[in-house]
Design an enzyme around this catalytic site. Structure first.
Site, PDB file in Angstrom:
ATOM      1  N   PHE A  44    -171.787-101.418 -20.450  1.00  0.00           N
ATOM      2  CA  PHE A  44    -171.453-101.761 -19.077  1.00  0.00           C
ATOM      3  C   PHE A  44    -172.095-100.720 -18.159  1.00  0.00           C
ATOM      4  O   PHE A  44    -172.566 -99.684 -18.611  1.00  0.00           O
ATOM      5  CB  PHE A  44    -169.942-101.771 -18.865  1.00  0.00           C
ATOM      6  CG  PHE A  44    -169.209-102.892 -19.549  1.00  0.00           C
ATOM      7  CD1 PHE A  44    -169.880-103.992 -20.057  1.00  0.00           C
ATOM      8  CD2 PHE A  44    -167.826-102.854 -19.666  1.00  0.00           C
ATOM      9  CE1 PHE A  44    -169.206-105.026 -20.680  1.00  0.00           C
ATOM     10  CE2 PHE A  44    -167.131-103.876 -20.289  1.00  0.00           C
ATOM     11  CZ  PHE A  44    -167.821-104.970 -20.792  1.00  0.00           C
ATOM     12  N   ALA A  45    -172.073-100.982 -16.856  1.00  0.00           N
ATOM     13  CA  ALA A  45    -172.601 -99.999 -15.910  1.00  0.00           C
ATOM     14  C   ALA A  45    -171.903 -98.658 -16.096  1.00  0.00           C
ATOM     15  O   ALA A  45    -172.541 -97.607 -16.078  1.00  0.00           O
ATOM     16  CB  ALA A  45    -172.432-100.492 -14.477  1.00  0.00           C
ATOM     17  N   GLU A  46    -170.573 -98.675 -16.287  1.00  0.00           N
ATOM     18  CA  GLU A  46    -169.813 -97.477 -16.627  1.00  0.00           C
ATOM     19  C   GLU A  46    -168.652 -97.816 -17.545  1.00  0.00           C
ATOM     20  O   GLU A  46    -168.156 -98.952 -17.546  1.00  0.00           O
ATOM     21  CB  GLU A  46    -169.253 -96.774 -15.383  1.00  0.00           C
ATOM     22  CG  GLU A  46    -170.253 -95.972 -14.574  1.00  0.00           C
ATOM     23  CD  GLU A  46    -170.754 -96.694 -13.366  1.00  0.00           C
ATOM     24  OE1 GLU A  46    -171.626 -96.165 -12.664  1.00  0.00           O
ATOM     25  OE2 GLU A  46    -170.288 -97.828 -13.125  1.00  0.00           O
ATOM     26  N   SER A  47    -168.232 -96.824 -18.319  1.00  0.00           N
ATOM     27  CA  SER A  47    -167.006 -96.863 -19.112  1.00  0.00           C
ATOM     28  C   SER A  47    -166.237 -95.578 -18.826  1.00  0.00           C
ATOM     29  O   SER A  47    -166.833 -94.530 -18.558  1.00  0.00           O
ATOM     30  CB  SER A  47    -167.302 -96.945 -20.612  1.00  0.00           C
ATOM     31  OG  SER A  47    -168.005 -98.125 -20.937  1.00  0.00           O
ATOM     32  N   HIS A  76    -166.302 -97.620  -8.687  1.00  0.00           N
ATOM     33  CA  HIS A  76    -165.599 -98.718  -9.358  1.00  0.00           C
ATOM     34  C   HIS A  76    -164.893 -98.265 -10.634  1.00  0.00           C
ATOM     35  O   HIS A  76    -163.817 -98.784 -10.953  1.00  0.00           O
ATOM     36  CB  HIS A  76    -166.534 -99.926  -9.558  1.00  0.00           C
ATOM     37  CG  HIS A  76    -167.160-100.085 -10.900  1.00  0.00           C
ATOM     38  ND1 HIS A  76    -168.413 -99.609 -11.208  1.00  0.00           N
ATOM     39  CD2 HIS A  76    -166.698-100.691 -12.020  1.00  0.00           C
ATOM     40  CE1 HIS A  76    -168.701 -99.919 -12.460  1.00  0.00           C
ATOM     41  NE2 HIS A  76    -167.686-100.569 -12.978  1.00  0.00           N
TER      42      HIS A  76
END
Length: 268
Positions: A44-47, A76
């Protein structure tokens, strides 16, 4: 080792929209290398990885990873992780919370189904000439909004804020991967390097965030950290009080509905 996690859609009004986020619980035993591998696998874009929870004072500590690196601050992931903690983990379901990330403690508030964060105070760094953008983009000098500078701003993660004249320039924006990467490495002050283009068109605010991840040029559909930098930028250069909807992402392309970030901005 079992590692429970949640999948959250942030900046979305329905499932399978907005920005995806994986929130891992009980991550205090994980090494930095293990967190990075998991984030790369999830892709994902971030975790985020929750390493400490203090329910007695409504606070927690987390670490944030993209598939490539650890982030000092990201919008986010903080919003999504706070929502999980306040609504799924802590029994009292507090309305106010504090989330510690590498740049410091971020105050969080939840009201009427929305989660709000208070970003760190901004820092304003180098100003860049518009002429340099022709080396890595299809933008021409007349595509820029001459009223505002092009400047790198950070509230924990840094973004080069690029004001454009209208939505046509924003919509047809095209960047060369190799040359963009070279420009970012040569000019940006931190390991996090990104460009945040915006314009006002018929009184509405539109924006796009592009950066290099894993040697690819990627666009984030909805980015909170970049928006906090744009917030600070507009409060400094446009008005000391702003209330506006930020239409972040190319919602008008390919028939794909992108999320809008509703941001209420006030000077401190």
């Amino acid at each position: 080792m079992k590692l429970p996690f949640y999948i959250v859609d942030v900046f979305a009004e329905e499932k399978y929209a907005g920005n995806q986020l994986a929130v891992f619980l009980g991550a205090e035993a994980l090494s930095t290398e293990e967190m990075q591998k998991i984030a790369r696998e999830i892709n994902f874009a971030e975790s985020t990885f929750i390493t400490k929870i203090h329910p007695e004072n409504n606070s927690a500590t987390i670490r944030i990873f993209t598939p490539e690196k650890e982030m000092q601050f990201a919008g986010h992931p903080i919003i999504g992780t706070s929502w999980v903690l306040m609504n799924k983990i802590i029994e009292s379901q507090p309305r106010n919370f504090k989330l510690s990330v590498p740049i410091g403690e971020i105050p969080i508030q939840q009201s009427e189904g929305l989660v709000w964060l208070q970003a760190a105070q901004p820092q304003f760094w180098d100003v860049f000439p518009k002429e340099g953008f022709s080396s890595f983009s299809n933008l021409k000098n007349e595509d820029f909004d001459a009223e505002f500078p092009i400047q790198e701003v950070t509230t924990g993660s840094a973004f080069v804020i690029v004001p454009l004249k209208d939505i046509n320039a924003l919509e047809r924006l095209n960047l060369d991967l190799t040359k963009t990467s070279e420009w970012l490495q040569a000019h940006c002050k931190t390991a996090h390097r990104a460009l945040y283009f915006y314009c006002f068109d018929k009184g509405e605010l539109y924006s796009r965030m592009l950066c290099i991840e894993n040697n690819q040029l990627v666009e984030d559909a909805a980015t909170g950290s970049a928006s906090t930098c744009l917030q600070a930028f507009l409060l400094k250069y446009k008005s000391q009080e702003i209330k506006i909807v930020n239409k972040n992402g190319l919602e008008y392309q390919c028939g794909i509905s992108k999320p809008n970030l509703q941001l209420v901005w006030f000077a401190c």
